[in-house]
Design a protein around this motif. Structure first.
Motif, PDB file in Angstrom:
ATOM      1  N   GLY A  39      -9.448 -11.516 -17.212  1.00 36.18           N
ATOM      2  CA  GLY A  39      -8.066 -11.119 -16.979  1.00 36.18           C
ATOM      3  C   GLY A  39      -7.899 -10.322 -15.701  1.00 36.18           C
ATOM      4  N   THR A  40      -6.660  -9.969 -15.417  1.00 35.75           N
ATOM      5  CA  THR A  40      -6.334  -9.187 -14.229  1.00 35.75           C
ATOM      6  C   THR A  40      -5.508  -7.972 -14.627  1.00 35.75           C
ATOM      7  N   VAL A  41      -5.456  -7.011 -13.716  1.00 36.72           N
ATOM      8  CA  VAL A  41      -4.590  -5.843 -13.854  1.00 36.72           C
ATOM      9  C   VAL A  41      -3.403  -6.080 -12.932  1.00 36.72           C
ATOM     10  N   ASN A  42      -2.200  -6.015 -13.486  1.00 39.14           N
ATOM     11  CA  ASN A  42      -0.997  -6.321 -12.720  1.00 39.14           C
ATOM     12  C   ASN A  42      -0.168  -5.073 -12.492  1.00 39.14           C
ATOM     13  N   LEU A  43       0.194  -4.848 -11.228  1.00 38.05           N
ATOM     14  CA  LEU A  43       1.061  -3.732 -10.869  1.00 38.05           C
ATOM     15  C   LEU A  43       2.321  -4.273 -10.214  1.00 38.05           C
ATOM     16  N   VAL A  44       3.436  -3.608 -10.466  1.00 38.06           N
ATOM     17  CA  VAL A  44       4.660  -3.909  -9.751  1.00 38.06           C
ATOM     18  C   VAL A  44       4.975  -2.712  -8.861  1.00 38.06           C
ATOM     19  N   LEU A  45       5.323  -2.973  -7.611  1.00 43.62           N
ATOM     20  CA  LEU A  45       5.587  -1.928  -6.623  1.00 43.62           C
ATOM     21  C   LEU A  45       7.088  -1.675  -6.597  1.00 43.62           C
ATOM     22  N   ARG A  46       7.489  -0.525  -7.132  1.00 43.25           N
ATOM     23  CA  ARG A  46       8.909  -0.272  -7.375  1.00 43.25           C
ATOM     24  C   ARG A  46       9.666   0.224  -6.152  1.00 43.25           C
ATOM     25  N   ASP A  47       8.971   0.799  -5.159  1.00 40.28           N
ATOM     26  CA  ASP A  47       9.699   1.426  -4.044  1.00 40.28           C
ATOM     27  C   ASP A  47       9.294   0.787  -2.717  1.00 40.28           C
ATOM     28  N   SER A  48      10.126   1.005  -1.716  1.00 42.53           N
ATOM     29  CA  SER A  48       9.936   0.347  -0.418  1.00 42.53           C
ATOM     30  C   SER A  48       8.685   0.841   0.299  1.00 42.53           C
ATOM     31  N   ALA A  49       8.322   2.136   0.128  1.00 39.06           N
ATOM     32  CA  ALA A  49       7.157   2.678   0.827  1.00 39.06           C
ATOM     33  C   ALA A  49       5.882   1.960   0.385  1.00 39.06           C
ATOM     34  N   ASN A  50       5.716   1.769  -0.930  1.00 43.10           N
ATOM     35  CA  ASN A  50       4.519   1.085  -1.421  1.00 43.10           C
ATOM     36  C   ASN A  50       4.543  -0.392  -1.084  1.00 43.10           C
ATOM     37  N   ARG A  51       5.704  -1.003  -1.098  1.00 41.39           N
ATOM     38  CA  ARG A  51       5.777  -2.410  -0.700  1.00 41.39           C
ATOM     39  C   ARG A  51       5.424  -2.580   0.772  1.00 41.39           C
ATOM     40  N   SER A  52       5.820  -1.596   1.599  1.00 45.06           N
ATOM     41  CA  SER A  52       5.497  -1.657   3.022  1.00 45.06           C
ATOM     42  C   SER A  52       3.992  -1.530   3.243  1.00 45.06           C
ATOM     43  N   ARG A  53       3.347  -0.615   2.511  1.00 48.81           N
ATOM     44  CA  ARG A  53       1.898  -0.473   2.638  1.00 48.81           C
ATOM     45  C   ARG A  53       1.180  -1.739   2.176  1.00 48.81           C
ATOM     46  N   TRP A  54       1.700  -2.361   1.120  1.00 47.80           N
ATOM     47  CA  TRP A  54       1.095  -3.604   0.634  1.00 47.80           C
ATOM     48  C   TRP A  54       1.251  -4.721   1.663  1.00 47.80           C
ATOM     49  N   ARG A  55       2.389  -4.774   2.347  1.00 46.59           N
ATOM     50  CA  ARG A  55       2.558  -5.779   3.396  1.00 46.59           C
ATOM     51  C   ARG A  55       1.535  -5.577   4.511  1.00 46.59           C
ATOM     52  N   SER A  56       1.202  -4.311   4.813  1.00 43.63           N
ATOM     53  CA  SER A  56       0.186  -4.041   5.835  1.00 43.63           C
ATOM     54  C   SER A  56      -1.180  -4.551   5.389  1.00 43.63           C
ATOM     55  N   TRP A  57      -1.477  -4.385   4.103  1.00 44.86           N
ATOM     56  CA  TRP A  57      -2.730  -4.939   3.567  1.00 44.86           C
ATOM     57  C   TRP A  57      -2.761  -6.448   3.747  1.00 44.86           C
ATOM     58  N   ARG A  58      -1.631  -7.074   3.421  1.00 42.83           N
ATOM     59  CA  ARG A  58      -1.580  -8.542   3.441  1.00 42.83           C
ATOM     60  C   ARG A  58      -1.794  -9.096   4.841  1.00 42.83           C
ATOM     61  N   ASP A  59      -1.564  -8.271   5.862  1.00 43.36           N
ATOM     62  CA  ASP A  59      -1.780  -8.711   7.242  1.00 43.36           C
ATOM     63  C   ASP A  59      -3.263  -8.690   7.620  1.00 43.36           C
ATOM     64  N   LEU A  60      -4.086  -8.027   6.807  1.00 42.55           N
ATOM     65  CA  LEU A  60      -5.526  -7.977   7.068  1.00 42.55           C
ATOM     66  C   LEU A  60      -6.179  -9.268   6.588  1.00 42.55           C
ATOM     67  N   PRO A  61      -7.287  -9.674   7.224  1.00 39.72           N
ATOM     68  CA  PRO A  61      -7.876 -10.972   6.864  1.00 39.72           C
ATOM     69  C   PRO A  61      -8.493 -11.014   5.473  1.00 39.72           C
ATOM     70  N   GLY A  62      -9.072  -9.896   4.993  1.00 40.91           N
ATOM     71  CA  GLY A  62      -9.742  -9.921   3.700  1.00 40.91           C
ATOM     72  C   GLY A  62     -10.871 -10.941   3.686  1.00 40.91           C
ATOM     73  N   HIS A  63     -11.239 -11.370   2.488  1.00 41.04           N
ATOM     74  CA  HIS A  63     -12.252 -12.410   2.316  1.00 41.04           C
ATOM     75  C   HIS A  63     -11.577 -13.660   1.747  1.00 41.04           C
ATOM     76  N   ALA A  64     -11.790 -14.779   2.391  1.00 41.95           N
ATOM     77  CA  ALA A  64     -11.177 -16.019   1.931  1.00 41.95           C
ATOM     78  C   ALA A  64     -11.915 -16.558   0.716  1.00 41.95           C
ATOM     79  N   MET A  65     -11.172 -16.797  -0.365  1.00 45.96           N
ATOM     80  CA  MET A  65     -11.719 -17.419  -1.567  1.00 45.96           C
ATOM     81  C   MET A  65     -11.311 -18.887  -1.563  1.00 45.96           C
ATOM     82  N   VAL A  66     -12.303 -19.750  -1.447  1.00 48.10           N
ATOM     83  CA  VAL A  66     -12.050 -21.180  -1.299  1.00 48.10           C
ATOM     84  C   VAL A  66     -12.249 -21.874  -2.643  1.00 48.10           C
ATOM     85  N   PRO A  67     -11.246 -22.553  -3.157  1.00 52.62           N
ATOM     86  CA  PRO A  67     -11.385 -23.196  -4.469  1.00 52.62           C
ATOM     87  C   PRO A  67     -12.325 -24.389  -4.429  1.00 52.62           C
ATOM     88  N   ALA A  68     -13.076 -24.550  -5.508  1.00 53.02           N
ATOM     89  CA  ALA A  68     -13.942 -25.728  -5.642  1.00 53.02           C
ATOM     90  C   ALA A  68     -13.186 -26.887  -6.269  1.00 53.02           C
TER      91      ALA A  68
END
Length: 347
Positions: A39-68
């Motif tokens: 399973g997963t842990v799910n969070l909802v980001l209720r305010d604009s400040a946290n959504r903005s920080r999450w958008r900054s994360w999403r701009d980072l490359p991270g690690h690509a997970m390639v489906p088989a």
């Protein structure tokens, strides 16, 4: 930018099967050290400040997970820590309609139960930054040296004449906790149990140098890892309760001279989780604890790191598994030494 807070929400219940799919599980272990609890842990980001920080994360490359399997979308994962304690991975599916206020995490532990979280609790998630260091210290068994099989073999050799059964679980548990191995194997209600424990231990010690030579080896790729870290200007040390003969396995592959200081069991009066060995090694290197990292494969290694005031990096190549190590809150959790250089920065 590195910390996001969200509100815990229930998912649709479909993620448990997904996290146990072989290619998903393998890539989460490889990129984040997470052997996922279903399973997963799910969070909802209720305010604009946290959504903005999450958008900054999403701009980072991270690690690509390639489906088989073409039936699944690709994803990116980001190593993180939940509540400043639990290693985790943020998983971002690569689909256009994925909600911008949703954060989905996986961990090796059941997060709600482990943190005693109620419904709609607020939870912080920290993106793991690089670790700034002047020195990296290593444990030996399970970290630089592949020796679990050697420990199992020597234990079976000593136990066989007494009709005792030894399993890999016995070996891993003892290595992970630092507990007396033979006391866990010999039934305490057996006549002469204490004498038998001493005899078994002595037999194993006599056989150990030969068994280690035949069944132990340095992990593949260790020279490349050490050279990459040294290339950053970071000094290297070893702190281990092992006997000196284990160093011959590093000499055999030509890497022993990479280390600037070595502290073994005979050099200290107190073993891990006491920090004496780490403190002694740092003194020899002339490096302060807050500028150092200790890399090991067991909860005992994490505890010693905390006691010494150094950063704790846990690897999955030895006795401890992902859930066991996560429960002791390392600063980073890695699949093996091969991922170490990429998370470090020179001080």
């Amino acid at each position: 930018m590195t910390v996001v807070q969200g509100q815990l929400v229930r998912g649709l219940g479909k993620a448990a099967d997904f996290t146990q799919i072989d290619w998903v599980r393998r890539q989460l272990i490889e990129y984040a050290g997470i052997d996922p609890h279903p399973g997963t842990v799910n969070l909802v980001l209720r305010d604009s400040a946290n959504r903005s920080r999450w958008r900054s994360w999403r701009d980072l490359p991270g690690h690509a997970m390639v489906p088989a399997d073409a039936a699944f979308c690709s994803a990116r994962c980001y190593p993180a820590r939940i509540g400043g304690r639990i290693p985790a991975a943020v998983v971002l599916p690569q689909i256009a309609a994925y909600p911008e206020d949703k954060l989905e995490l996986v961990a090796a532990l059941p997060v709600r139960e482990h943190l005693a979280l109620g419904e709609s609790a607020l939870l912080t998630v920290e993106l793991c930054p690089p670790i700034v260091a002047k020195a990296v210290l290593f444990d030996l068994d399970g970290t630089l040296i592949d020796s679990v099989g050697a420990y199992l073999e020597v234990a079976r050799i000593a136990a066989r004449p007494h009709g005792l059964e030894v399993t890999e679980r016995h070996v891993r548990q003892s290595l992970a906790t630092g507990s007396n191995f033979w006391k866990a194997v010999v039934p305490q209600d057996r006549n002469g149990a204490d004498a038998m424990v001493k005899a078994l231990s002595a037999h194993a010690r006599r056989e150990w140098p030969r068994v280690l030579r035949e069944h132990g080896k340095a992990f593949d790729g260790i020279a490349g890892t050490l050279d990459a870290i040294r290339g950053l200007g970071i000094r290297l040390g070893i702190v281990s309760g092992a006997r000196p003969e284990v160093l011959e396995l590093l000499r055999k592959v030509g890497v022993l001279d990479r280390f600037d200081a070595i502290v073994l069991g005979a050099d200290v009066s107190r073993r891990k989780p006491d920090p004496e060995g780490i403190v002694k090694c740092l003194r020899e290197l002339g490096v302060a604890p807050d500028a150092a990292v200790y890399v090991g494969d067991t909860p005992v290694d994490i505890q010693a790191s905390r006691a010494a005031g150094v950063r704790a990096v846990a690897v999955l190549s030895g006795a401890g598994d992902s859930a066991m190590l996560s429960a002791h809150a390392p600063d980073r959790l890695l699949s093996s030494h091969l991922r170490l250089a990429e998370i470090l920065e020179p001080a």
